[in-house]
Design a protein around this motif. Structure first.
Motif, PDB file in Angstrom:
ATOM      1  N   GLN A 104      29.512   4.200  35.233  1.00  0.00           N
ATOM      2  CA  GLN A 104      28.062   4.055  35.166  1.00  0.00           C
ATOM      3  C   GLN A 104      27.648   2.730  34.516  1.00  0.00           C
ATOM      4  O   GLN A 104      26.527   2.254  34.708  1.00  0.00           O
ATOM      5  N   MET A 105      28.569   2.135  33.723  1.00  0.00           N
ATOM      6  CA  MET A 105      28.226   0.915  32.995  1.00  0.00           C
ATOM      7  C   MET A 105      27.874  -0.224  33.943  1.00  0.00           C
ATOM      8  O   MET A 105      27.063  -1.084  33.614  1.00  0.00           O
TER       9      MET A 105
ATOM     10  N   GLU B 194      24.349   0.130  35.132  1.00  0.00           N
ATOM     11  CA  GLU B 194      23.485  -0.057  33.961  1.00  0.00           C
ATOM     12  C   GLU B 194      23.277  -1.535  33.636  1.00  0.00           C
ATOM     13  O   GLU B 194      22.162  -1.957  33.307  1.00  0.00           O
TER      14      GLU B 194
ATOM     15  N   ARG C 171      28.001  -1.483  25.263  1.00  0.00           N
ATOM     16  CA  ARG C 171      27.654  -0.238  25.955  1.00  0.00           C
ATOM     17  C   ARG C 171      28.845   0.731  25.948  1.00  0.00           C
ATOM     18  O   ARG C 171      28.666   1.933  25.723  1.00  0.00           O
TER      19      ARG C 171
ATOM     20  N   ASP D 239      22.084   4.548  38.415  1.00  0.00           N
ATOM     21  CA  ASP D 239      22.350   4.060  37.058  1.00  0.00           C
ATOM     22  C   ASP D 239      21.402   2.927  36.675  1.00  0.00           C
ATOM     23  O   ASP D 239      20.949   2.837  35.536  1.00  0.00           O
ATOM     24  N   ALA D 240      21.085   2.058  37.642  1.00  0.00           N
ATOM     25  CA  ALA D 240      20.173   0.944  37.356  1.00  0.00           C
ATOM     26  C   ALA D 240      18.749   1.463  37.114  1.00  0.00           C
ATOM     27  O   ALA D 240      18.072   1.008  36.185  1.00  0.00           O
TER      28      ALA D 240
ATOM     29  N   ARG E  48      17.782   4.340  35.946  1.00  0.00           N
ATOM     30  CA  ARG E  48      17.697   5.028  34.654  1.00  0.00           C
ATOM     31  C   ARG E  48      17.457   4.006  33.535  1.00  0.00           C
ATOM     32  O   ARG E  48      16.613   4.209  32.659  1.00  0.00           O
ATOM     33  N   VAL E  49      18.190   2.896  33.594  1.00  0.00           N
ATOM     34  CA  VAL E  49      18.026   1.859  32.564  1.00  0.00           C
ATOM     35  C   VAL E  49      16.670   1.162  32.704  1.00  0.00           C
ATOM     36  O   VAL E  49      15.961   0.946  31.716  1.00  0.00           O
TER      37      VAL E  49
END
Ligand code: SAH
Length: 352
Positions: A52-53, A56, A302, A90-91, A93-94
């Motif tokens: 997920q990083m 993100e 992260r 994931d993007a 959400r951030v």
């Protein structure tokens, strides 16, 4: 023999050899239309599927440049070739944490992957749209455009130095087998002066489809505002040789066998794409190695935060970090090219 191999063989038998580009385009269209190729049980794994990083850090980059541009709305987030939709999830959400709630546009041709994307993304956003190609993307506001492992799947052309001079490399038939052969039309005129005398067997690759995509993005950003990230494995300095490869069940396969059942890819020429972007009127921010870029974006911090939350995951998170950033893993071969509209700020990660 697969359906697509049978179809291409009939076509070649009737009409003569086809271009490498047609071969690659038809193989990949059949391949992606029929399956979800990603993950342990599929054929290959990509950065957003590793951790997920990755998505993100892309989200942080988008939110940061958007904030520096004065937080314009409406704003659109478009992903080309979104696979399972993991990077977008994931993007988003951030980005939401930074107050950025873009409309989401997915450029995807595969009906199978569209279903997967719908399942993952419909629960988190109401503004979700699909496009067969970029021509239908909105024109009413700045665009944040991302593409990971998209350009490498687009059809390439190859020109090879033969005894008779430069010829296009085509796909023909040897009995029942599809094989690369050289065409008979002279191609000297398309070869840059400096490369005319390359040794026998030297191959020059071009990807007109990739240059067309980047040219379109550059022109769009110049008019609408926004920024873009192209992430892929490739090179910055021109190189000779065929980079066409097929990957099946995480192994290299013969690209001319079993068309439509393996992912066909080629390395991306980031050098030419930077030129195309600038000619299209957009700012080229830089082309960074993936490992360096992710570190500037704060991936190590992260990872530490994630490990603190889930200590039992420490070794898996550490392994994912190493895979995404390590020089002997994806860290150097994969590149990230950043573009921004002329009236937009420069964004992070490229002042190396
Ligand atoms: N970005 C995803 C998936 C990479 S696989 C990830 O990183 O996991 C390549 C993706 O591009 C798939 O979603 C595939 O269906 C899509 N694709 C390939 N060729 C395409 C084309 N010509 N037009 C639109 N999408 C395409």
């Amino acid at each position: 023999m697969t359906d697509i191999t049978a179809k291409l063989s009939r076509l070649i038998a009737a009409m003569g050899p086809i271009s490498m580009a047609q071969y690659m385009a038809e193989s990949n269209a059949a391949y992606y239309a029929s399956r979800d190729p990603l993950g342990v049980n599929g054929d290959f794994i990509t950065a957003p599927e590793i951790s997920q990083m990755f998505g993100e850090m892309v989200g942080v980059w988008c939110a940061d440049i958007w904030a520096r541009a004065g937080r314009p709305t409406p704003v659109h987030f478009a992903e080309y070739g979104p696979g399972r939709g993991t990077l977008a999830r994931d993007a988003l959400r951030v980005m939401a944490r930074f107050g950025l709630h873009p409309h989401l546009h997915l450029v995807e041709t595969s009906p199978v992957l569209r279903v997967t994307q719908q399942t993952l993304l419909a629960p988190i956003t109401q503004n979700l749209f699909w496009h067969d190609d970029p021509s239908t993307l909105p024109q009413d506001g700045p665009m944040l455009i991302v593409a990971n492992e998209f350009l490498d799947a687009l059809p390439i052309r190859q020109i090879v130095q033969t005894e008779a001079g430069w010829r296009e490399r085509l796909v023909g038939l040897d009995g029942l087998r599809l094989v690369p052969i050289s065409g008979d039309k002279p191609m000297e005129a398309t070869i840059p002066e400096t490369m005319r005398n390359a040794p026998l067997g030297a191959i020059i690759e071009t990807c007109p489809a990739a240059t067309a995509v980047v040219d379109d993005v550059a022109r769009r950003l110049a008019v609408q505002g926004g920024a873009a990230l192209f992430m892929d494995y490739g090179y910055v300095d021109a190189q000779l040789g065929s980079s066409l490869q097929a990957v099946k069940a995480h192994q290299k396969a013969d690209p001319f066998v079993a068309a439509g059942t393996a992912d066909l890819t080629a390395l991306v020429d980031f050098g030419i794409l930077a030129e195309v972007a600038m000619r299209g009127g957009t700012k080229w921010l830089g082309t960074a190695e993936q490992g360096a870029w992710l570190h500037i974006m704060g991936i190590a911090e992260r990872a530490t935060a994630l490990i603190k939350k889930s200590p039992e995951q420490a070794s898996a998170i550490g392994a994912a970090l190493a895979r995404l950033t390590g020089a002997n893993a994806m860290g150097s071969l994969f590149k990230i090219m950043g573009l921004a509209a002329p009236q937009w700020p420069d964004g992070a990660g490229f002042d190396l």
